[in-house]
Design a protein around this motif. Structure first.
Motif, PDB file in Angstrom:
ATOM      1  N   LEU A 214      39.056 -47.712  -4.790  1.00 32.84           N
ATOM      2  CA  LEU A 214      37.702 -47.964  -4.293  1.00 32.84           C
ATOM      3  C   LEU A 214      37.710 -49.314  -3.587  1.00 32.84           C
ATOM      4  O   LEU A 214      38.267 -50.294  -4.105  1.00 32.84           O
ATOM      5  N   VAL A 215      37.094 -49.362  -2.422  1.00 37.55           N
ATOM      6  CA  VAL A 215      37.012 -50.620  -1.668  1.00 37.55           C
ATOM      7  C   VAL A 215      35.714 -51.304  -2.067  1.00 37.55           C
ATOM      8  O   VAL A 215      34.656 -50.665  -2.094  1.00 37.55           O
ATOM      9  N   THR A 216      35.808 -52.566  -2.403  1.00 39.48           N
ATOM     10  CA  THR A 216      34.592 -53.273  -2.824  1.00 39.48           C
ATOM     11  C   THR A 216      34.290 -54.442  -1.897  1.00 39.48           C
ATOM     12  O   THR A 216      35.168 -54.981  -1.236  1.00 39.48           O
ATOM     13  N   ASP A 217      33.021 -54.807  -1.904  1.00 37.32           N
ATOM     14  CA  ASP A 217      32.562 -55.967  -1.152  1.00 37.32           C
ATOM     15  C   ASP A 217      31.693 -56.735  -2.145  1.00 37.32           C
ATOM     16  O   ASP A 217      30.598 -56.286  -2.476  1.00 37.32           O
ATOM     17  N   GLY A 218      32.212 -57.835  -2.652  1.00 38.47           N
ATOM     18  CA  GLY A 218      31.506 -58.490  -3.757  1.00 38.47           C
ATOM     19  C   GLY A 218      31.525 -57.553  -4.939  1.00 38.47           C
ATOM     20  O   GLY A 218      32.567 -57.015  -5.288  1.00 38.47           O
ATOM     21  N   ASP A 219      30.353 -57.300  -5.521  1.00 37.32           N
ATOM     22  CA  ASP A 219      30.374 -56.400  -6.680  1.00 37.32           C
ATOM     23  C   ASP A 219      29.819 -55.020  -6.344  1.00 37.32           C
ATOM     24  O   ASP A 219      29.376 -54.303  -7.225  1.00 37.32           O
ATOM     25  N   ALA A 279      37.985 -46.275 -11.388  1.00 35.07           N
ATOM     26  CA  ALA A 279      36.813 -46.894 -12.011  1.00 35.07           C
ATOM     27  C   ALA A 279      37.228 -48.005 -12.984  1.00 35.07           C
ATOM     28  O   ALA A 279      36.599 -49.062 -13.051  1.00 35.07           O
ATOM     29  N   MET A 280      38.310 -47.746 -13.749  1.00 36.94           N
ATOM     30  CA  MET A 280      38.758 -48.761 -14.719  1.00 36.94           C
ATOM     31  C   MET A 280      39.111 -50.070 -14.018  1.00 36.94           C
ATOM     32  O   MET A 280      38.877 -51.155 -14.547  1.00 36.94           O
ATOM     33  N   LYS A 281      39.658 -49.963 -12.810  1.00 37.40           N
ATOM     34  CA  LYS A 281      40.011 -51.187 -12.079  1.00 37.40           C
ATOM     35  C   LYS A 281      38.786 -52.043 -11.780  1.00 37.40           C
ATOM     36  O   LYS A 281      38.896 -53.244 -11.562  1.00 37.40           O
ATOM     37  N   LEU A 282      37.604 -51.404 -11.754  1.00 34.37           N
ATOM     38  CA  LEU A 282      36.377 -52.161 -11.470  1.00 34.37           C
ATOM     39  C   LEU A 282      35.698 -52.634 -12.753  1.00 34.37           C
ATOM     40  O   LEU A 282      34.598 -53.179 -12.715  1.00 34.37           O
ATOM     41  N   GLY A 283      36.313 -52.416 -13.892  1.00 31.97           N
ATOM     42  CA  GLY A 283      35.727 -52.909 -15.146  1.00 31.97           C
ATOM     43  C   GLY A 283      34.562 -52.090 -15.641  1.00 31.97           C
ATOM     44  O   GLY A 283      33.557 -52.632 -16.114  1.00 31.97           O
ATOM     45  N   ASP A 481      21.188 -40.982 -13.728  1.00 24.48           N
ATOM     46  CA  ASP A 481      21.444 -40.550 -12.348  1.00 24.48           C
ATOM     47  C   ASP A 481      22.920 -40.552 -12.010  1.00 24.48           C
ATOM     48  O   ASP A 481      23.284 -40.479 -10.829  1.00 24.48           O
ATOM     49  N   GLY A 482      23.766 -40.712 -12.990  1.00 26.40           N
ATOM     50  CA  GLY A 482      25.199 -40.739 -12.709  1.00 26.40           C
ATOM     51  C   GLY A 482      25.676 -42.078 -12.162  1.00 26.40           C
ATOM     52  O   GLY A 482      26.839 -42.199 -11.762  1.00 26.40           O
ATOM     53  N   ALA A 483      24.804 -43.099 -12.115  1.00 31.49           N
ATOM     54  CA  ALA A 483      25.241 -44.425 -11.644  1.00 31.49           C
ATOM     55  C   ALA A 483      26.187 -45.011 -12.687  1.00 31.49           C
ATOM     56  O   ALA A 483      25.850 -45.072 -13.880  1.00 31.49           O
ATOM     57  N   VAL A 484      27.377 -45.411 -12.246  1.00 31.26           N
ATOM     58  CA  VAL A 484      28.405 -45.898 -13.174  1.00 31.26           C
ATOM     59  C   VAL A 484      28.036 -47.294 -13.675  1.00 31.26           C
ATOM     60  O   VAL A 484      27.619 -48.167 -12.911  1.00 31.26           O
ATOM     61  N   LEU A 485      28.217 -47.500 -14.989  1.00 27.97           N
ATOM     62  CA  LEU A 485      27.864 -48.781 -15.614  1.00 27.97           C
ATOM     63  C   LEU A 485      29.111 -49.630 -15.800  1.00 27.97           C
ATOM     64  O   LEU A 485      30.201 -49.115 -16.071  1.00 27.97           O
ATOM     65  N   ASP A 486      28.928 -50.939 -15.671  1.00 29.20           N
ATOM     66  CA  ASP A 486      30.057 -51.833 -15.962  1.00 29.20           C
ATOM     67  C   ASP A 486      30.101 -52.120 -17.463  1.00 29.20           C
ATOM     68  O   ASP A 486      29.260 -51.627 -18.228  1.00 29.20           O
TER      69      ASP A 486
END
Ligand SMILES: Cc1cc2nc3c(=O)[nH]c(=O)nc-3n(C[C@H](O)[C@H](O)[C@H](O)COP(=O)(O)OP(=O)(O)OC[C@H]3O[C@@H](n4cnc5c(N)ncnc54)[C@H](O)[C@@H]3O)c2cc1C
Length: 535
Positions: A214-219, A279-283, A481-486
């Motif tokens: 996944l490409v991220t920009d900030g968080d 997803a795990m890489k994003l914590g 809503d399926g929004a992934v939580l940190d």
């Protein structure tokens, strides 16, 4: 760089639903599939969808309600189901069905009488009402996609197969007509109809695209990197939906997370937990990681050169009368006719004295009377059974062939036959539940004789059963809503998950036939829509 409002990864029920939901909400959607063919495990499935309190049940006079559905899930939860997810699931059913039937050619219909898997629990439905099947679908509506979809042609509804109460045999003229019209049922019909909806909304899946990062920009998530045959590719995205299925084909993840033994998974081998790793890489916060949709399978002969073990789901043969299951001590250990997911718990029972799994390995044992009446393992009544089924002229020789003590097997069969004669399984309550006999001898249903019968006629047969899965169901925790939580419980902007890639909203429960695809459709729909409105 190519850019989309929403990128969806995976083309099973959850991915197709998410892609279509985003498209019907006005988004420009990119839909990417790792495999060479679309459809995922969904295309291999019977594709029954468990959707409580639905309009078809109401039309058929089944008494169901939001309260019953939530009471049922609550009674089975063991503290693993988050109430808000259960509520979102049940509350979305009417809207989902309406939306599916207006945005796609998918028509759902009741599988008449299919009981819930734990129908005697509070809110359970012993006479069915919650299991819906896809109507037949003609691949003429999506020319060329039949070959680009995984799985083989099965021109039947579930309700025409023995599992759904049918004979499994179509009149020749009906079979010929369906073949001529390229009409199919079950998983490929569901995927075909959902795909048609996507194609009609300009969402064309691209196969051979494995998302790897996944490409991220900030968080916030801003895009996806892929491996493709043509080399690496990056696309920009306003939001990404992970619908990459479970991690059942990744031995490291299986070892590290699942609660007990799992061999020979039954779905598509491309489900290797890619979404989970990204997803795990994003914590992210993980949930339900130990759970899977458990199922007993038999290992089929493996063709030379084939990497993965082909399997057969064993349902009818352990439910019909004149069969039982024994462990290596030659003893029964569970209600053989219980639903497959719940049997997983029996496979994971641990013996502290031997420091081993008490019920693995184990064998399904049946007698010639079974074969005469029902056939089994693909054979019709009278057999012969396939060569990979072990056969012996008497119980003692069968015990020797499978390596269990002969006296114990003889005592187990004698005890079972005694219980059958008395009309009640005092040991494991096989036949007590309205579910138990449903996939058994339907001429005797309802009633214990649909599943209880003696083993008294030589020769005898045995097949080793393995603790397998239809798919794992642990992954990133999400909101409704399926929004992934940190890890702190905050939604990660631009990242959603659905289906077997998300932390399963029903914990360890398999509510009834369709218990995995029902929630996959609901949360695919919710995630796809929210990916547009909550970017
Ligand atoms: C024989 C069988 C019968 C079944 N019958 C039923 C039934 O009747 N009812 C029911 O509820 N359940 C049934 N199940 C279980 C059900 O099919 C699955 O749990 C469900 O289909 C999962 O849907 P999904 O969308 O989460 O995943 P899938 O349908 O498996 O789709 C995931 C997709 O993601 C793709 N993918 C993986 N990684 C990547 C990546 N890195 N990039 C892009 N794409 C990726 C995969 O290739 C796959 O195509 C059955 C299963 C089997 C094996």
């Amino acid at each position: 760089m190519e850019s989309f409002d929403v990128v969806v990864l995976g083309t099973g029920a959850s991915g197709l639903c998410a892609a279509l939901a985003a498209a019907t909400a006005g988004a420009r959607v990119g839909l990417f599939e790792k495999g060479d063919q679309v459809g995922g495990t969904t295309a291999l499935a019977s594709a029954v969808a468990w959707l409580p309190d639905n309009k078809y049940a109401a039309e058929a006079g089944v008494d169901d309600s939001r309260e019953d559905a939530l009471a049922y899930l609550g009674a089975l939860s063991h503290g693993l189901i988050l109430p808000e997810l259960a509520e979102a699931f049940v509350d979305t059913v009417p809207e989902l069905i309406e939306w599916l039937e207006t945005s796609t050619p998918l028509q759902l219909r009741l599988v008449p009488g299919f009981p819930d898997y734990h129908p005697e629990h509070p809110g359970g439905k012993p006479k069915g009402g919650r299991s819906l099947e896809p109507e037949l679908f003609s691949f003429r509506q999506i020319p060329g996609w039949g070959e680009r979809m995984i799985g083989s042609t099965r021109p039947m509804r579930v309700s025409e197969t023995p599992i759904g109460g049918g004979t499994g045999v179509l009149p020749p003229e009906v079979a010929a007509e369906r073949q001529a019209e390229e009409i199919e049922g079950l998983g490929r019909a569901m995927v075909g109809a959902l795909l048609k909806g996507c194609l009609d909304h300009d969402v064309v899946p691209r196969t051979g695209h494995r998302a790897v990062e996944l490409v991220t920009d900030g968080d916030r998530v801003r895009g996806v990197r892929f491996e493709t045959d043509g080399g690496p590719l990056e696309v920009a995205a306003g939001a990404v939906v992970l619908a990459t299925g479970g991690f059942e084909f990744d031995t490291d993840l299986v070892r590290d997370f699942l609660r007990g033994p799992m061999t020979f998974p039954a779905g598509v081998p491309t489900n290797t937990g890619d979404g989970l790793r990204m997803a795990m890489k994003l914590g992210v916060r993980l949930g339900n990681m130990r759970e899977a949709w458990w199922v007993p399978v038999a290992a089929l002969p493996k063709p030379d050169g084939q990497e993965h073990q082909p399997v057969l789901l064993v349902l009818r043969e352990r439910t019909l009368p004149r069969s039982l299951i024994v462990n290596s001590a030659g003893r029964r250990f569970a209600n053989e006719a219980a639903n497959y997911n719940a049997l997983g718990g029996a496979f994971h029972e641990f013996d502290p004295s031997t420091f081993g799994y008490r019920n693995l390995p184990c064998w399904l044992v049946l007698d010639q009377g079974f074969v005469e009446r029902y056939g089994g393992f693909g054979a019709g009544p009278g057999g012969p059974l396939p060569e990979w089924v072990l056969q012996a002229p008497d119980l003692a020789s069968l015990a020797e062939r499978i390596g269990v003590p002969a006296d114990a097997l003889a005592a187990t069969v004698a005890r079972f036959n005694e219980l059958v004669a008395g009309g009640h399984d005092d040991d494991f309550r096989r036949g007590d539940s309205a579910y138990d006999g449903y996939c058994g001898d339907r001429s005797q249903y309802p009633g214990v004789a649909a599943t209880l019968g003696p083993l008294d006629t030589a020769p005898y047969y045995a097949v080793e059963l393995h603790s397998s899965t239809l798919g794992t169901k642990g992954g990133p925790r999400t909101d409704v809503d399926g929004a992934v939580l940190d890890v702190d419980g905050e939604a990660i902007a631009g990242l959603f998950a659905a289906g077997n890639a998300m932390a399963g909203p029903t914990g360890m429960v398999y509510g009834g036939a369709g218990g995995t695809i029902g929630p996959a459709l609901v949360f695919g729909y919710r995630a796809g829509r929210a990916a547009v409105t909550r970017r």
